[in-house]
Each structure stands twice: as structure tokens, then as C-alpha cells.
Design a protein around this motif. Structure first.
Motif, PDB file in Angstrom:
ATOM      1  N   LEU A 103       0.821  -1.213   0.000  1.00 21.56           N
ATOM      2  CA  LEU A 103       0.000   0.000   0.000  1.00 21.56           C
ATOM      3  C   LEU A 103       0.855   1.263   0.000  1.00 21.56           C
ATOM      4  O   LEU A 103       0.415   2.308  -0.467  1.00 21.56           O
ATOM      5  N   ARG A 112      -3.736   1.852  -5.720  1.00 22.22           N
ATOM      6  CA  ARG A 112      -5.187   1.754  -5.882  1.00 22.22           C
ATOM      7  C   ARG A 112      -5.608   0.305  -6.165  1.00 22.22           C
ATOM      8  O   ARG A 112      -6.580  -0.188  -5.601  1.00 22.22           O
ATOM      9  N   ALA A 115      -5.258  -1.660  -3.043  1.00 22.72           N
ATOM     10  CA  ALA A 115      -6.382  -1.334  -2.151  1.00 22.72           C
ATOM     11  C   ALA A 115      -7.616  -2.155  -2.524  1.00 22.72           C
ATOM     12  O   ALA A 115      -8.341  -2.635  -1.655  1.00 22.72           O
ATOM     13  N   LEU A 138      -5.760  -0.124   9.180  1.00 21.74           N
ATOM     14  CA  LEU A 138      -6.004   0.841   8.110  1.00 21.74           C
ATOM     15  C   LEU A 138      -6.246   2.240   8.668  1.00 21.74           C
ATOM     16  O   LEU A 138      -5.748   3.230   8.118  1.00 21.74           O
ATOM     17  N   ALA A 154      -3.531   5.232  -0.404  1.00 22.93           N
ATOM     18  CA  ALA A 154      -3.991   3.883  -0.759  1.00 22.93           C
ATOM     19  C   ALA A 154      -4.820   3.267   0.371  1.00 22.93           C
ATOM     20  O   ALA A 154      -5.785   2.544   0.117  1.00 22.93           O
ATOM     21  N   THR A 155      -4.471   3.579   1.604  1.00 23.11           N
ATOM     22  CA  THR A 155      -5.220   3.072   2.748  1.00 23.11           C
ATOM     23  C   THR A 155      -6.635   3.640   2.775  1.00 23.11           C
ATOM     24  O   THR A 155      -7.605   2.905   3.005  1.00 23.11           O
ATOM     25  N   GLU A 157      -8.255   4.673   0.222  1.00 22.87           N
ATOM     26  CA  GLU A 157      -8.965   4.012  -0.879  1.00 22.87           C
ATOM     27  C   GLU A 157      -9.425   2.610  -0.464  1.00 22.87           C
ATOM     28  O   GLU A 157     -10.554   2.215  -0.772  1.00 22.87           O
ATOM     29  N   ALA A 158      -8.562   1.873   0.235  1.00 24.25           N
ATOM     30  CA  ALA A 158      -8.951   0.535   0.697  1.00 24.25           C
ATOM     31  C   ALA A 158     -10.168   0.625   1.622  1.00 24.25           C
ATOM     32  O   ALA A 158     -11.120  -0.143   1.479  1.00 24.25           O
TER      33      ALA A 158
END
Length: 170
Positions: A103, A112, A115, A138, A154-155, A157-158
Motif C-alpha cells: 500500500l 489503488r 487497495a 487501516l 492507498a489506505t 482508498e482501501a
């Protein structure tokens, strides 16, 4: 297709505009997955984490991992989730750790797609009381200022992908 000699070349071929090439590459990946689901998913996550691979290869590998758990129709999704949950806990942990470490990649397109892969695993595990530490991890990644921007992005987005799936399916 001239037979690709490395996994990176096969992953690259999956996004070829030539359907013959991409089809053969996807078939190769599906066959490898059928022969050893946890081992091959682990190999794919190693390819994803390998910063020397092109972002395209890493993204293709991430999306392939995601697609092993993500289906829009409920019956197929449950079948994929059950298959994932039958993988031994140590193998699942290694795969998840490889993804979580990735990530932080500076390649936003890779972050992305990773994620999305994290979210697809979360969709299988969270409703089954697996991976209980994920959301806390997260949240930590997203909110601690000492974490790099790419990890935070990215986190988030996850988390968004996980929430989106919860709204759709639960």
C-alpha cells in the motif's frame, strides 16, 4: 502469442489489446491458480510488492488477485469467499501482509489496485470474524502523520472500497 517466459511477461500480456494474447495469458494464470491457489496468490503478491516490476505488471497482478474474490453476483461471490477461507491461515496471512506492505508504493495506480485486492479479501474475511485487526490497522495508516502520503492515500482508498462493498452486499 509467443510464450512469455516470466510471470511478469505473462501479467503484462493480460492487458494486451490482442484478445488472443490476453486470453492465453489469463488462461495461464487461471491454470496456475487451479493447481495451487495459496502458492500462486503468494507468488502474485510478491510480484506486486516488487518495486522493480513495472507499474503495469504490478497493477495486473493486483487486479488478478482481487478478481479471485470479487464477483457482483452473490452466489459466485460466496463461492469465491469460501474457497479463500479454505486456504490455511498462514498462507492467507502471508498474502495479506504482502499486500498491506505494498500500500505504501509511490505508484498510485498500483496502490489503488492493491487497495482493491485488500478490500476483496476483507469482504471474504470480515463477515467471518477473520482479520479483526484490519480496520484498526487501516485507520492507523490513514491517520498517523509519520506515514507517507502514498500509504495514507492507498489506505483511504482501501477503506472506501471496503465500505462501498458493505453498502452493496450487506
Amino acid at each position: 502469442m509467443a510464450m512469455a517466459t516470466t510471470l511478469s511477461q505473462i501479467l503484462e500480456a493480460t492487458i494486451s489489446p490482442d484478445q488472443n494474447i490476453s486470453g492465453k495469458a489469463l488462461q495461464y494464470l487461471q491454470d496456475a491458480l487451479k493447481s495451487d491457489l495459496p502458492g500462486f496468490l503468494n507468488v502474485l503478491t510478491i510480484e506486486i510488492a516488487n518495486e522493480s516490476n513495472t507499474p503495469t505488471v504490478r497493477m495486473a497482478a493486483s487486479l488478478f488477485v482481487k478478481n479471485q474474490l470479487a464477483m457482483r453476483d452473490e452466489a459466485s461471490r460466496k463461492e469465491l469467499h469460501n474457497r479463500w477461507l479454505q486456504v490455511n491461515a498462514q498462507s492467507r496471512k502471508q498474502i495479506k501482509n504482502n499486500l498491506l506492505k505494498t500500500l505504501a508504493t509511490p505508484h498510485t495506480i498500483v496502490g489503488r489496485s492493491v487497495a482493491q485486492a485488500v478490500s476483496s479479501i476483507a469482504q471474504a474475511e470480515l463477515p467471518n470474524n477473520q482479520w479483526p485487526e484490519l480496520i484498526q490497522l487501516l485507520l492507523y495508516n490513514a491517520t498517523h502523520s509519520n506515514n507517507n502520503f502514498y500509504l495514507q492515500q492507498a489506505t483511504i482508498e482501501a477503506l472506501g472500497f471496503i465500505c462501498e462493498e458493505i453498502v452493496i452486499f450487506y
